[in-house]
Design an enzyme around this catalytic site. Structure first.
Site, short mmCIF file in Angstrom:
data_model
loop_
_atom_site.label_atom_id
_atom_site.label_comp_id
_atom_site.label_asym_id
_atom_site.label_seq_id
_atom_site.Cartn_x
_atom_site.Cartn_y
_atom_site.Cartn_z
N GLY A 95 0.83 -1.21 0.00
CA GLY A 95 0.00 0.00 0.00
C GLY A 95 0.86 1.26 0.00
N ARG A 123 -7.83 -2.78 -2.06
CA ARG A 123 -7.68 -1.62 -1.16
C ARG A 123 -7.97 -0.29 -1.87
NH1 ARG A 123 -2.20 -2.57 2.06
NH2 ARG A 123 -2.98 -0.78 3.23
N GLN A 170 0.06 7.74 4.28
CA GLN A 170 0.30 7.38 2.87
C GLN A 170 -0.36 8.42 1.97
OE1 GLN A 170 -1.06 3.36 2.38
NE2 GLN A 170 0.65 2.51 3.53
N ASP A 316 -0.51 0.20 13.03
CA ASP A 316 0.01 -1.12 12.63
C ASP A 316 0.18 -2.06 13.82
OD1 ASP A 316 0.05 -0.39 9.97
OD2 ASP A 316 2.12 0.32 10.04
N LYS A 343 -6.56 -2.32 5.60
CA LYS A 343 -5.15 -2.74 5.61
C LYS A 343 -4.98 -4.00 4.76
CE LYS A 343 -3.79 0.68 8.04
NZ LYS A 343 -2.97 1.70 7.41
N ARG A 347 -8.47 -5.80 9.18
CA ARG A 347 -7.84 -6.23 10.45
C ARG A 347 -8.79 -6.21 11.64
NH1 ARG A 347 -1.80 -3.64 9.66
NH2 ARG A 347 -1.05 -5.27 8.26
N ARG A 389 1.16 -8.92 9.51
CA ARG A 389 1.03 -8.60 10.94
C ARG A 389 0.09 -9.57 11.66
NH1 ARG A 389 4.30 -4.17 10.88
NH2 ARG A 389 3.91 -2.71 9.20
C1 S3P Z 1 2.51 3.87 6.27
C2 S3P Z 1 1.38 4.43 6.78
C3 S3P Z 1 0.30 3.67 7.42
C4 S3P Z 1 0.75 2.26 7.81
C5 S3P Z 1 1.56 1.59 6.75
C6 S3P Z 1 2.77 2.43 6.38
C7 S3P Z 1 3.51 4.75 5.62
O1 S3P Z 1 -0.78 3.57 6.53
O2 S3P Z 1 -0.38 1.47 8.14
O3 S3P Z 1 2.00 0.32 7.21
O4 S3P Z 1 4.65 4.30 5.40
O5 S3P Z 1 3.16 5.91 5.33
P1 S3P Z 1 -1.88 4.73 6.47
O6 S3P Z 1 -1.12 5.98 6.42
O7 S3P Z 1 -2.68 4.55 5.24
O8 S3P Z 1 -2.68 4.55 7.74
#
Ligand code: S3P
Length: 429
Positions: A95, A123, A170, A316, A343, A347, A389
């Site tokens: 993701g 997703r 993200q 996470d 996720k 989850r 996880r």
């Molecule tokens: C991440 C942000 C998180 C996290 C993922 C890594 C990142 O996701 O769950 O494992 O590296 O920016 P979200 O920002 O979509 O919650």
């Protein structure tokens, strides 16, 4: 391997350990090195499958990236040095690769097609595609342009002020990366703070970014310079051992060289609130990220309510925290965590199903779960749901279960922690 039999532990956990490099920081180290001018060297890079997807994506755009063990060398030629890939880009299970890469591709004058594995294909990508379209990129995909496979035709972008509809680093990072390639100043207004590795690393590569109250501002057209950097250990990986040591009788475990960025340390706060015996020593900062040592001793724990602003700081870790809560005294309530449904697996469903199968009393809610404490866990036959996880949560549960657990599909653990079972073995005894 299709299944792995995990045995209850009849001894304590003890010793010191270093966990592999941080996944979020490893991804970003490749992205910024590829956009920068000059050769960057990254040490303690996470050798997980997700980060390999990010490397492969930039190699497909003509960037020379060489990896030897955990050291990666990236020959950045600047933003203008990237090329149009001749083949679709495979994002695998990642993701982070998908959302951050979309931000970069939106600002490049090429056509891209992107796809991922079965989990990533389910997703949501509209959370980042919508603001990128508003900036001027043409992005299409399955289900009205919201899911992979997707196509991107990037080009000159205009800046926007973006109010993210979800608490997601993200999404924030995808828009900030597009902002780096856009005309003018792009703003992201973040109501609840999420991990800020993108902001930190941009500055480490010589870029400028500011944050005033809730508004992050980035000016487009900045040139970045190569650096050498070391990736701190991943606190999200350390979390499995911090919880294991809190649960297994008479244990004491120390994890060294762990990243302690305050946007990631919610697990320490939760353990403390539950009554854990945990000592954190902050030692140094590497590449703008604080790093230190964490020691945990087993001790009785109590249930708590987890909600609000801490959620992005433990997003996470919630699966392993749910397992921890089954062993605490009293009830634990997790709220405001609907993001768990989007996720690598849903989850909320996968944690609740797994803990049920182990004999715990857990109830799913729309945005979290309610976990009764003091449960004895039994043996069971379980599936990782293809989610790294969940796989590691099951492995930690097996240490305190009354009988063997058969874990189907354990291989997904290599997404973020290929040496998980070897590292666990090091502290058994
Ligand atoms: C991440 C942000 C998180 C996290 C993922 C890594 C990142 O996701 O769950 O494992 O590296 O920016 P979200 O920002 O979509 O919650």
């Amino acid at each position: 391997m299709t299944a792995r039999t995990l045995h209850p532990l009849h001894t304590r956990l003890q010793g010191e350990l270093q966990v592999p490099g941080d996944k979020s920081i490893s991804h970003r180290s490749i992205i910024f090195s590829a956009l920068a001018e000059g050769t960057s060297t990254v040490t303690n890079f996470l050798d997980g499958e997700d980060c390999m997807s990010t490397i492969a994506a930039f190699q497909a755009m003509g960037v020379t990236i060489e990896k030897s063990g955990n050291t990666v060398t990236i020959e950045g030629k600047g933003i203008d040095g990237l090329q149009e890939p001749t083949e679709p880009i495979n994002l695998g299970n990642s993701g982070t690769t998908a959302r951050l890469l979309l931000g970069v591709l939106a600002g490049l004058p090429f056509h891209f097609s992107l796809f991922g594995d079965a989990s990533l294909t389910k997703r949501p990508m509209d959370r980042v595609a919508i603001p990128l379209r508003e900036m001027g990129a043409t992005i299409d995909g399955r289900e009205n342009g919201s899911k992979l496979p997707m196509s991107v035709r990037g080009g000159q972008l205009s800046s926007i002020t973006f109010h993210p509809p979800v608490k997601s680093a993200q999404v924030k990072s995808g828009v900030l990366l597009a902002g780096l390639l856009a005309d003018g100043v792009t703003e992201v207004v973040e109501k609840v703070a999420t991990r800020d590795h993108t902001e930190n690393m941009l500055q480490a590569f010589g870029g400028k970014i500011s944050k005033q109250e809730e508004t992050i501002r980035i000016e487009g057209g900045q040139r970045l310079q190569a650096i050498d950097m070391q990736v701190p250990g991943d606190i999200s990986s350390a979390a499995f051992f911090l919880v294991a040591a809190s649960l297994v009788k008479d244990s004491q475990v120390t994890i060294e060289n762990v990243g302690l960025n305050p946007t990631r340390t919610g697990i320490i706060d939760v353990l403390k609130q539950m009554g854990a015996d945990i000592v954190v020593i902050e030692e140094k900062a590497i590449g703008g990220e604080p790093v230190g040592t964490i020691t945990v001793k087993q001790t009785p724990l109590r249930g708590i309510t987890i909600d609000g602003e801490i959620i992005p700081r433990i997003i996470d870790e919630l699966p392993i925290i749910a397992l921890l809560a089954t062993q605490a005294s009293g009830k634990t309530i997790i709220r405001d965590a609907e993001e768990l449904r989007y996720k690598e697996s849903d989850r909320i469903a996968s944690v609740v199903d797994t803990l049920h199968a182990l004999g715990a009393k857990v109830e799913a809610t729309e945005d979290g779960m309610i976990i009764e404490g003091n449960s004895s866990l039994t043996g069971a036959e379980l599936d990782s749901h293809g989610d790294h996880r969940i796989g590691m949560m099951i492995a930690v549960a097996s240490l305190i279960a009354s009988d063997d657990i058969v874990l189907h599909n354990p291989d997904c653990i290599a997404i973020s922690y290929p040496s998980f079972f070897e590292d666990l073995q090091k502290i058994i005894g």
